[in-house]
Design a protein around this motif. Sequence first.
Motif, PDB file in Angstrom:
ATOM      1  N   VAL A 143       8.560  -2.470   3.345  1.00 20.42           N
ATOM      2  CA  VAL A 143       8.210  -2.737   1.948  1.00 20.42           C
ATOM      3  C   VAL A 143       7.626  -4.135   1.759  1.00 20.42           C
ATOM      4  N   ILE A 144       8.204  -5.141   2.423  1.00 15.50           N
ATOM      5  CA  ILE A 144       7.800  -6.539   2.188  1.00 15.50           C
ATOM      6  C   ILE A 144       6.312  -6.767   2.441  1.00 15.50           C
ATOM      7  N   PRO A 145       5.720  -6.293   3.556  1.00 15.91           N
ATOM      8  CA  PRO A 145       4.278  -6.524   3.745  1.00 15.91           C
ATOM      9  C   PRO A 145       3.433  -5.941   2.619  1.00 15.91           C
ATOM     10  N   ILE A 146       3.845  -4.801   2.086  1.00 13.27           N
ATOM     11  CA  ILE A 146       3.095  -4.202   0.975  1.00 13.27           C
ATOM     12  C   ILE A 146       3.182  -5.096  -0.258  1.00 13.27           C
ATOM     13  N   LEU A 147       4.368  -5.629  -0.523  1.00 14.69           N
ATOM     14  CA  LEU A 147       4.545  -6.505  -1.686  1.00 14.69           C
ATOM     15  C   LEU A 147       3.724  -7.782  -1.539  1.00 14.69           C
ATOM     16  N   CYS A 148       3.713  -8.352  -0.338  1.00 14.75           N
ATOM     17  CA  CYS A 148       2.949  -9.590  -0.128  1.00 14.75           C
ATOM     18  C   CYS A 148       1.454  -9.356  -0.312  1.00 14.75           C
ATOM     19  N   ASN A 149       0.956  -8.224   0.177  1.00 18.25           N
ATOM     20  CA  ASN A 149      -0.463  -7.907  -0.016  1.00 18.25           C
ATOM     21  C   ASN A 149      -0.766  -7.649  -1.485  1.00 18.25           C
ATOM     22  N   ALA A 150       0.182  -6.984  -2.153  1.00 16.76           N
ATOM     23  CA  ALA A 150      -0.045  -6.666  -3.568  1.00 16.76           C
ATOM     24  C   ALA A 150      -0.094  -7.925  -4.420  1.00 16.76           C
ATOM     25  N   MET A 151       0.709  -8.945  -4.079  1.00 21.08           N
ATOM     26  CA  MET A 151       0.720 -10.178  -4.880  1.00 21.08           C
ATOM     27  C   MET A 151      -0.542 -11.003  -4.702  1.00 21.08           C
ATOM     28  N   SER A 152      -1.317 -10.690  -3.674  1.00 22.98           N
ATOM     29  CA  SER A 152      -2.601 -11.384  -3.506  1.00 22.98           C
ATOM     30  C   SER A 152      -3.772 -10.529  -3.990  1.00 22.98           C
ATOM     31  N   ASP A 153      -3.452  -9.407  -4.634  1.00 25.93           N
ATOM     32  CA  ASP A 153      -4.492  -8.509  -5.134  1.00 25.93           C
ATOM     33  C   ASP A 153      -5.127  -9.097  -6.403  1.00 25.93           C
ATOM     34  N   ARG A 154      -6.336  -8.632  -6.705  1.00 26.88           N
ATOM     35  CA  ARG A 154      -7.019  -9.125  -7.902  1.00 26.88           C
ATOM     36  C   ARG A 154      -6.458  -8.500  -9.173  1.00 26.88           C
ATOM     37  N   SER A 155      -5.956  -7.313  -9.061  1.00 28.78           N
ATOM     38  CA  SER A 155      -5.480  -6.593 -10.236  1.00 28.78           C
ATOM     39  C   SER A 155      -4.166  -7.191 -10.738  1.00 28.78           C
ATOM     40  N   SER A 156      -4.143  -7.506 -12.036  1.00 33.29           N
ATOM     41  CA  SER A 156      -2.923  -8.054 -12.623  1.00 33.29           C
ATOM     42  C   SER A 156      -1.824  -6.994 -12.675  1.00 33.29           C
ATOM     43  N   THR A 157      -2.204  -5.725 -12.817  1.00 36.54           N
ATOM     44  CA  THR A 157      -1.209  -4.642 -12.840  1.00 36.54           C
ATOM     45  C   THR A 157      -0.498  -4.548 -11.503  1.00 36.54           C
ATOM     46  N   ILE A 202      16.949 -10.586   4.281  1.00 33.63           N
ATOM     47  CA  ILE A 202      15.703 -10.926   3.587  1.00 33.63           C
ATOM     48  C   ILE A 202      15.252 -12.348   3.882  1.00 33.63           C
ATOM     49  N   VAL A 203      16.096 -13.136   4.529  1.00 36.51           N
ATOM     50  CA  VAL A 203      15.767 -14.540   4.800  1.00 36.51           C
ATOM     51  C   VAL A 203      14.480 -14.692   5.608  1.00 36.51           C
ATOM     52  N   PRO A 204      14.253 -13.882   6.672  1.00 37.93           N
ATOM     53  CA  PRO A 204      13.005 -14.057   7.430  1.00 37.93           C
ATOM     54  C   PRO A 204      11.746 -13.828   6.608  1.00 37.93           C
ATOM     55  N   TYR A 205      11.856 -13.125   5.484  1.00 38.94           N
ATOM     56  CA  TYR A 205      10.691 -12.831   4.663  1.00 38.94           C
ATOM     57  C   TYR A 205      10.563 -13.777   3.480  1.00 38.94           C
ATOM     58  N   LEU A 206      11.508 -14.702   3.300  1.00 36.94           N
ATOM     59  CA  LEU A 206      11.522 -15.539   2.106  1.00 36.94           C
ATOM     60  C   LEU A 206      10.260 -16.378   1.975  1.00 36.94           C
ATOM     61  N   ALA A 207       9.809 -16.934   3.089  1.00 37.28           N
ATOM     62  CA  ALA A 207       8.652 -17.833   3.020  1.00 37.28           C
ATOM     63  C   ALA A 207       7.427 -17.117   2.454  1.00 37.28           C
ATOM     64  N   GLN A 208       7.118 -15.933   3.013  1.00 36.92           N
ATOM     65  CA  GLN A 208       5.928 -15.225   2.532  1.00 36.92           C
ATOM     66  C   GLN A 208       6.142 -14.624   1.145  1.00 36.92           C
ATOM     67  N   LEU A 209       7.379 -14.230   0.821  1.00 40.97           N
ATOM     68  CA  LEU A 209       7.655 -13.707  -0.516  1.00 40.97           C
ATOM     69  C   LEU A 209       7.486 -14.799  -1.566  1.00 40.97           C
ATOM     70  N   LEU A 210       8.073 -15.965  -1.291  1.00 46.85           N
ATOM     71  CA  LEU A 210       7.994 -17.057  -2.264  1.00 46.85           C
ATOM     72  C   LEU A 210       6.568 -17.557  -2.405  1.00 46.85           C
ATOM     73  N   ARG A 211       5.806 -17.490  -1.336  1.00 43.85           N
ATOM     74  CA  ARG A 211       4.406 -17.897  -1.421  1.00 43.85           C
ATOM     75  C   ARG A 211       3.653 -17.001  -2.406  1.00 43.85           C
ATOM     76  N   GLY A 212       3.912 -15.691  -2.334  1.00 42.97           N
ATOM     77  CA  GLY A 212       3.264 -14.775  -3.270  1.00 42.97           C
ATOM     78  C   GLY A 212       3.780 -14.929  -4.684  1.00 42.97           C
ATOM     79  N   ILE A 213       5.072 -15.138  -4.830  1.00 43.24           N
ATOM     80  CA  ILE A 213       5.661 -15.290  -6.172  1.00 43.24           C
ATOM     81  C   ILE A 213       5.125 -16.539  -6.854  1.00 43.24           C
ATOM     82  N   LYS A 214       4.981 -17.610  -6.089  1.00 42.85           N
ATOM     83  CA  LYS A 214       4.438 -18.852  -6.665  1.00 42.85           C
ATOM     84  C   LYS A 214       3.011 -18.630  -7.164  1.00 42.85           C
TER      85      LYS A 214
END
Length: 906
Positions: free
Chosen positions: A724-738, A760-772
């Motif tokens: 799931v995490i790779p999909i979320l990270c790609n989605a947060m860099s998508d152009r679509s606001s939805t 979830i700790v190993p994924y925190l860096a890339q998750l937080l990068r997308g959230i920011k």
Amino acid sequence: RGRGRGAMIYAHDEKQADAADAEAEDGDNDEDEEQDLFTQSYDTSQRWSVASFAVLFPVMQTCLTQLIDPKRNNKFRYKVNRLFPNWLLSMIIHHCHDDLHRAANGNGNVVCFPSYEVSLVLLQCIAFYPFCYKAIKYGLCALSPSMREKPETPIVCDDDEAPKKASERWKLELQASELRALLHREGCLSANGKVRMAALCALASNQCVLYPQSDLVASRLWILCHDVSEQEAIARTATAIWRQRECGLSESLLERVIGCVGNPGAEVRASIAASLGAFCSCGGGKRQTAFRQRAVHKLIAEYKSHKDEFVTVHKDNVSRQTKISKWTFRHGVSVSLAKVAHLRDLEKTYVLSILDFLLRFGLCEADHNVYKQNLDTGRSLFEAHGASLSTEIFVRLDAIYDKLEHQRTQQSDWIRQGHIIFTACVVEQIAYDASDTATNTRIESIMERLLDTMKTPSLDVQYAICDSLQHLIQRENIACKAQTYCKQLLHMCTTQKEFPARRGAAMGVAALVKGLKIPSVSSLGVMEFLANAVNSKQQWIARHGALLAYKELFATLGTAFEPFVTKVLPHLLTRFGDENQEVRRATALASKQVMSILSNFGIKMVLPMVLVALDKNDWRTKVQSAQMLGQMAYCAPKVLATYLPQIIPKLNRVLQDPKKEVSSAATAALRNIGSVVRNPEIASLVPLLIESMTKGGEHTKKALHALIHTSFTNVVDVPSLALVIPILCNAMSDRSSTTKKMAAQVIGGICSLIAEPKSIVPYLAQLLRGIKSILTDPIPEVRSASALAIRSLNESLCDGGGGEEAQQHMRGVHEWLMTLLDDETTNNVQRFGAAQGLSELLASYHSDEKLAQVLPLILRGLDSGKAVVRESYSQVFVYLPKALAADFPYWMEQIIPPLLRLLGDD
């Protein structure tokens, strides 16, 4: 007619057809909630007459048997209500009772109840409708008391037509019996364990088990007493019936048992063999001897009388013939002889009779399965009697060898191979004696012949030879020459032009190492020799043979050979790109074998090497490396989970490879990783998630939409996060606001379901990068979803479950938010996002102490000399009341005065 109304769905228009499809699909997915028609009360006075049932039964029989398609795993051929077969079976079962003959003949009615046909259909329906098993068994038990083993009128034959053989007479009697479905291959001798159990229970309800006890019924009980299936209740129940009914053994019963050895079911043949072995061990004195003599002679006669036949297909063309194989009879005889031969107290006469039979007929067997079983029968014989009768056995083996010395036919080759294996099996049973020079010399010559026979193309013979090599190499006079034998096999493995010879030599090397234990790998110089051979640039045969040896070493030694995996794996990764196709195929087989035996420790050693190989330029190496990663998913999912944060990004990059084979291998690896997902909700979405990773775009939106609308009732495990995490990270860099908004919402929902916060700790860096990145999005809804995602993340980690690394990541988020608020160069969108994120972060701690530490810093920002900074910090109090909710009033005394002063700000 009234009872059947609505049982089958007849779709006369489109609406009815759609309703029928929906009802059929609902029934397929929810069998457990079906209405149980068998437990409903039934008025026995409403039963049909026997004549009516006899007329209507063929229709019900056809519906029950033709409705199911065995080729499609017993799925329905037609769209019908799931209750339809239940209804038919309930009608048949309710008409089964113990006074059918009286009901049939009470008023002079000559129509008899079709007992045999009904019992046959019920037995067949156990395999077709397993969820009705208990009801069917009840029906058979209710019907059985009214069934006769023998017809009321004795069978009369003319003297010319009377069967002369006992087997023909038994067949005629069985055909006339109403119990023939229960007693034959459809019942007690069925390959299905549940069918055998139902037939046994029905047989126990019949008076034939009590009196008169026929040999036919007793033989079936005796076989079921020794049932070898996993359903122990069959043997236990049959034994209880045998003892309660005080059944006895006789020679005629023995012949009945032997007559069943050709059963098509392997499990049933094993049960028959076990019953014959037990039969020959029962009794005592002359009676036991008579049983054994009869069993051995009758079994050998059965083997000889069931040869394969060739029948002419067309009368006009005699050359066109078809083969009628009777291998199951010969196989059953061989299995039974193995059980008899394994009796330690078997008389010498019968031991030698079995040996003579094996040497004359068993080793000439053309069928692969029977030949292999004959070798096993000989091994069983020699294990029990090889030491005590070695002299007599060697005399017969030498006589056969002398006859074959100058013969060069295919049949003589089979006999020669079996002869060598038999000789080695006898030698295994002879204790080592240094003073017995003749025997030691014979054993050394046998060892040489065994090594030479490893060139045979028969895989079963090679396996049998390896079993003997493992034992022979441990003898002192053989172990001292282990170095010589190993070099001979290694040379064969890397120089022989024929593939079977190289394969046999590789298996021989593994057998020697197994017999001498793991330290012999170093003492015999096996790894050094194979390393040189696998890197040979001139001879592909040497590389191929070395890879076969690696495969056999891992297959034979298992995890004991695991410490050498670091030496073998670099060679495998190199050979994936070999120019020769056979070498590449052997490399793939060896890698699969390596992956299948790896333990947790082995995966830790292997995984870094495989990940490095994914970055190599050769596309074949990438393909095999991806396949190896996929195979690791089945080895140790818990250990693999720690490396998934490294594996998934690598596979994601490989997915974009222009070579189709590489991307396909990466997709297959992701599917394998998805197969170890334990969360049922995520498991059902694995195909959609993989499509999102491979294709992106609209597939990502579909995956996020499915995740958002999934009701999670189970915790999210590590493999689920990895997908799931790779999909979320790609989605947060998508152009679509939805898409960004949905990704943040999924993060917020999943964080509360994580089983172990550390996962979830190993994924925190890339998750937080997308959230920011989406926290400063121009769309307010996206910023709000991002702030809530920060809150959910911190709530799942703030209690210390994520460890110090997680706390450090979240402190970094707090510092980043404060920096944005203090920065004069930020725009309004960034300041609003930072204020909302900080509000939700503070609320996620659920700690007055934490808020007491941070609140003075925020209030100090309200007094900043820079208007932009004052505006930024004042924005915090737009979101903080909603975030703190009921806790906010406790802090109003400190917050209100600074805010009132800002009302008059310039």
